[in-house]
Design a protein around this motif. Structure first.
Motif, short mmCIF file in Angstrom:
data_model
loop_
_atom_site.label_atom_id
_atom_site.label_comp_id
_atom_site.label_asym_id
_atom_site.label_seq_id
_atom_site.Cartn_x
_atom_site.Cartn_y
_atom_site.Cartn_z
N MET A 217 0.82 -1.21 0.00
CA MET A 217 0.00 0.00 0.00
C MET A 217 0.86 1.26 0.00
SD MET A 217 -3.29 -0.97 2.34
CE MET A 217 -4.56 -2.05 1.67
N ARG A 218 1.98 1.21 0.70
CA ARG A 218 2.87 2.37 0.70
C ARG A 218 3.39 2.64 -0.71
NH1 ARG A 218 8.09 3.96 0.68
NH2 ARG A 218 8.63 5.77 1.99
N THR A 219 3.75 1.58 -1.44
CA THR A 219 4.24 1.75 -2.81
C THR A 219 3.23 2.48 -3.66
OG1 THR A 219 5.65 -0.21 -2.70
CG2 THR A 219 4.92 0.50 -4.89
N ILE A 220 1.97 2.10 -3.56
CA ILE A 220 0.93 2.71 -4.37
C ILE A 220 0.61 4.12 -3.87
CG2 ILE A 220 -1.54 2.55 -4.92
CD1 ILE A 220 -1.01 -0.53 -4.96
N TYR A 221 0.55 4.28 -2.57
CA TYR A 221 0.14 5.56 -1.99
C TYR A 221 1.18 6.64 -2.21
CZ TYR A 221 -2.19 8.63 1.37
OH TYR A 221 -2.85 9.67 1.95
N ALA A 222 2.46 6.29 -2.05
CA ALA A 222 3.50 7.32 -1.97
C ALA A 222 4.31 7.53 -3.24
CB ALA A 222 4.44 6.97 -0.81
N ILE A 241 -8.70 -1.74 -0.20
CA ILE A 241 -8.73 -0.27 -0.28
C ILE A 241 -8.54 0.13 -1.73
CG2 ILE A 241 -7.71 1.92 0.43
CD1 ILE A 241 -6.83 0.64 3.01
N ASN A 242 -9.38 1.04 -2.19
CA ASN A 242 -9.27 1.61 -3.52
C ASN A 242 -8.51 2.92 -3.41
OD1 ASN A 242 -11.03 1.59 -6.41
ND2 ASN A 242 -10.24 3.57 -5.77
N PHE A 243 -7.39 3.01 -4.15
CA PHE A 243 -6.57 4.22 -4.14
C PHE A 243 -6.80 4.98 -5.45
CE2 PHE A 243 -4.33 1.22 -1.39
CZ PHE A 243 -4.12 1.99 -0.26
N GLU A 244 -7.45 6.13 -5.35
CA GLU A 244 -7.58 7.03 -6.50
C GLU A 244 -6.35 7.93 -6.47
OE1 GLU A 244 -12.35 7.40 -7.28
OE2 GLU A 244 -11.42 8.96 -6.06
N CYS A 245 -5.46 7.73 -7.44
CA CYS A 245 -4.15 8.37 -7.42
C CYS A 245 -4.08 9.51 -8.42
CB CYS A 245 -3.05 7.36 -7.74
SG CYS A 245 -3.01 5.91 -6.65
N PRO A 247 -1.18 12.35 -9.71
CA PRO A 247 0.27 12.21 -9.75
C PRO A 247 0.95 12.51 -8.42
CG PRO A 247 -0.48 13.28 -11.75
CD PRO A 247 -1.68 13.19 -10.83
N ASP A 248 0.39 13.45 -7.67
CA ASP A 248 1.06 13.93 -6.46
C ASP A 248 0.24 13.77 -5.19
OD1 ASP A 248 -0.92 15.68 -7.24
OD2 ASP A 248 0.26 17.50 -6.88
N GLU A 249 -0.89 13.07 -5.26
CA GLU A 249 -1.74 12.93 -4.09
C GLU A 249 -2.63 11.70 -4.27
OE1 GLU A 249 -4.54 15.79 -1.26
OE2 GLU A 249 -4.01 16.44 -3.28
N THR A 250 -2.96 11.02 -3.17
CA THR A 250 -3.74 9.79 -3.23
C THR A 250 -4.95 9.89 -2.31
OG1 THR A 250 -1.72 8.54 -3.66
CG2 THR A 250 -3.63 7.28 -2.97
N PHE A 251 -6.08 9.41 -2.81
CA PHE A 251 -7.34 9.45 -2.06
C PHE A 251 -7.88 8.02 -1.92
CE2 PHE A 251 -6.69 13.19 -4.64
CZ PHE A 251 -6.88 14.24 -3.76
N GLN A 252 -8.63 7.76 -0.87
CA GLN A 252 -9.10 6.41 -0.60
C GLN A 252 -10.61 6.27 -0.76
OE1 GLN A 252 -7.51 4.63 3.08
NE2 GLN A 252 -6.02 6.30 3.15
N VAL A 253 -11.02 5.10 -1.25
CA VAL A 253 -12.42 4.70 -1.30
C VAL A 253 -12.50 3.30 -0.69
CG1 VAL A 253 -14.43 4.27 -2.76
CG2 VAL A 253 -12.79 6.05 -3.41
N HIS A 254 -13.48 3.07 0.20
CA HIS A 254 -13.56 1.81 0.92
C HIS A 254 -14.83 1.04 0.55
CE1 HIS A 254 -10.85 4.28 3.45
NE2 HIS A 254 -10.21 3.14 3.58
N PRO A 255 -14.83 -0.27 0.78
CA PRO A 255 -16.03 -1.07 0.50
C PRO A 255 -17.21 -0.60 1.35
CG PRO A 255 -14.12 -2.48 0.87
CD PRO A 255 -13.71 -1.10 1.28
N GLU A 256 -18.41 -0.80 0.79
CA GLU A 256 -19.64 -0.54 1.53
C GLU A 256 -20.55 -1.75 1.40
OE1 GLU A 256 -21.55 3.06 0.36
OE2 GLU A 256 -19.79 4.32 0.78
N ASN A 257 -21.04 -2.24 2.51
CA ASN A 257 -21.93 -3.41 2.52
C ASN A 257 -21.31 -4.59 1.78
OD1 ASN A 257 -23.97 -1.91 3.92
ND2 ASN A 257 -24.54 -0.98 1.96
N GLY A 258 -20.01 -4.76 1.94
CA GLY A 258 -19.34 -5.93 1.38
C GLY A 258 -18.92 -5.81 -0.07
N LEU A 259 -19.17 -4.66 -0.71
CA LEU A 259 -18.84 -4.48 -2.12
C LEU A 259 -18.02 -3.22 -2.35
CD1 LEU A 259 -22.30 -5.27 -3.81
CD2 LEU A 259 -20.31 -6.78 -3.69
N LEU A 260 -17.12 -3.30 -3.32
CA LEU A 260 -16.39 -2.14 -3.81
C LEU A 260 -16.31 -2.28 -5.32
CD1 LEU A 260 -14.52 0.34 -3.55
CD2 LEU A 260 -12.63 -1.21 -3.06
#
Length: 377
Positions: A217-222, A241-245, A247-260
Motif C-alpha cells: 500500500m505504501r508503494t501505491i500511496y506514496a 482499499i481503492n486508491f484514487e491516485c 500524480p502527487d496525491e492519493t485518495f481512498q475509497v472503501h467497501p460498503e456493505n461488502g462491495l467495492l
C-alpha cells in the motif's frame, strides 16, 4: 479463442527476464509493433521513440534497479531492444508524451485513447465461501487479446507472484503468495503530465513483490506518478482499499456493505473537491458501469460466488458501451473491447481469465500452485 499463454520464470532478475523473453517472443514482438505503429502516427522515428523511453530510465533505476535488469533480460530473450521493452512497460506514459511536440517539450496535459476498466471487490462476508473475490474487466485495444500472457514469477527474495499482463511488461493485474491482489484502471485529471513519474506497470509489480500489505500500500500511496490512475489492493484476510491516485496525491475509497466497485471516474469526495475529472468525456459509460455491477451483485450479498461476479461483468446493458464491451471502433477509430475478464481469489492463489468475453469465450484457470492451464469444464 485460445487461452492466454502461461509463462513461468525463476532465478535472478536478468535470467528470469531472458526466460520470459524466450517464451513470449512472438507476443512481445507483436505488442511492440502495435505500440510503435500507434506512436508513429505522431511522426516520430524509431530514434525519437527510443529517446522518449530513455527519458524514463533514470526514474526506473531509482525506483527499482532489478526491474532494469529484468527488462534487459526480456530484450535479450525476445531478440528486441531494451528501449522496446521499456516502451511496453511505460506505454501509457510514452503514448501520452508522443501525441504532440509541445507535450514532449513541456510535459503539459493532452489526450490519449484511455484504457477503461471496471474493477470489483467482494469482501469475505459477502461471498458464499468466505473468500475475498477481486475481479476486473480490462477494456483496451482488441488486438491486445493477441499479446496478453499470464506470468508466474518464482522468487527466492520474496513471495511468488502471478500476473496477467501484456507480453514483455512486468505486471498489470495480479496476486501473490502473501495473499495480496491488485488491479488498476484509468483515471484522468487536470494534474496529469506536469512531470515524469514512475510507470504504472512498475508500481503494480513493486506492490506484488511485497510480502506485507502495508509495504504494498505504501508503494501505491506514496510513489509519484506521471498521470492519474486507480489501483485497488486487496488481501485474503479481508482488507481492500481503492486508491484514487493523482500524480502527487492519493485518495481512498472503501467497501460498503461488502462491495467495492470502481470504473473510470473519480469517486472520492475529497478528490473531487480538489481536482477536475478529465476522463468522463472520453468514456461516458463509466458513469453507469460501476452502478450496473453493484446493482447486479447487491441482491446476492452474503452468497456471492465467482460465477455471480462473472455474470455481472458480462452485463451488456447499453451495448456496445457496456460493462462487457464488444469489439467496436472508439472515437479515435481504434477497435477497442473488453480484452480480458479476470477473477481472482487471493486466498487460493488462483485467477480465472477469459479473453474477449463478449464473444462467449470460456474461461481458463491459472494458479500459483501449478504450472498448467486448466480449461473450463
Amino acid at each position: 479463442m485460445k487461452p492466454f499463454p502461461f509463462i513461468t520464470v525463476r532465478g535472478e532478475p536478468l535470467e528470469r527476464g531472458r526466460q520470459y523473453g524466450e517464451q513470449a517472443r512472438e507476443r512481445i514482438c507483436k505488442g511492440i509493433g502495435h505500440y510503435k505503429a500507434q506512436v508513429a502516427r505522431y511522426a516520430l522515428s524509431s530514434d525519437d521513440i527510443a529517446s522518449l523511453t530513455r527519458d524514463y530510465l533514470p526514474i526506473v533505476e531509482r525506483f527499482e534497479p532489478a526491474f532494469v535488469e529484468e527488462m534487459r533480460g526480456i530484450a535479450e530473450g525476445s531478440g528486441t531492444t531494451f528501449e522496446d521493452i521499456l516502451l511496453l512497460n511505460a506505454r501509457t506514459e510514452i503514448l501520452k508524451l508522443a501525441e504532440k511536440p509541445a507535450l514532449r517539450e513541456s510535459l503539459t496535459a493532452s489526450r490519449q485513447v484511455p484504457d477503461g476498466c471496471t474493477a470489483v471487490i467482494v469482501m469475505p462476508e459477502a461471498t458464499a465461501t468466505g473468500r475475498l473475490i477481486h475481479a476486473q474487466n480490462w477494456d483496451w485495444k482488441a488486438e491486445c487479446a493477441e499479446t496478453g500472457v499470464v506470468l508466474k514469477v518464482e522468487r527466492e527474495d520474496g513471495p511468488d507472484l502471478l500476473t496477467f499482463t501484456e507480453a514483455g511488461a512486468l505486471a498489470r493485474t495480479g496476486l501473490n503468495a502473501s495473499g495480496m491482489a491488485i488491479t488498476g484502471n484509468y483515471l484522468e485529471s487536470d494534474r496529469d503530465y506536469r512531470e515524469v513519474g514512475v510507470p504504472l506497470a512498475l508500481i503494480r509489480r513493486k506492490a506484488l513483490e511485497s510480502d506485507n500489505l502495508a509495504l504494498a500500500m505504501r508503494t501505491i500511496y506514496a510513489t509519484r506518478k506521471s498521470a492519474s490512475n486507480n489501483m485497488i489492493v486487496s488481501h485474503a484476510g479481508g482488507i481492500a482499499i481503492n486508491f484514487e491516485c493523482a500524480p502527487d496525491e492519493t485518495f481512498q475509497v472503501h467497501p460498503e456493505n461488502g462491495l467495492l466497485v470502481h470504473a473510470n471516474h473519480w469517486v472520492s469526495q475529497a478528490a473531487l473537491a480538489k481536482l477536475v475529472d478529465r476522463g468522463v468525456a472520453n468514456m461516458p459509460s463509466t458513469l453507469f458501469r460501476d452502478l450496473r455491477a453493484r446493482d447486479l451483485l447487491r441482491p446476492k450479498v452474503g452468497r456471492i460466488t465467482p460465477a455471480d461476479v462473472r455474470t455481472a461483468l458480462l452485463d451488456d446493458f447499453q451495448t456496445p458501451y457496456s460493462l462487457c464491451q464488444p469489439e467496436r471502433p472508439n472515437t479515435a477509430g481504434i477497435i477497442t473491447a473488453t480484452v480480458a475478464m479476470i477473477i481472482m481469489e487471493p486466498e487460493l492463489g488462483t485467477m480465472q481469465i477469459t479473453p474477449l468475453p463478449s464473444r462467449g469465450t470460456a474461461p481458463s484457470y491459472y494458479s500459483l500452485r501449478a504450472n498448467e492451464i486448466r480449461l473450463a469444464s
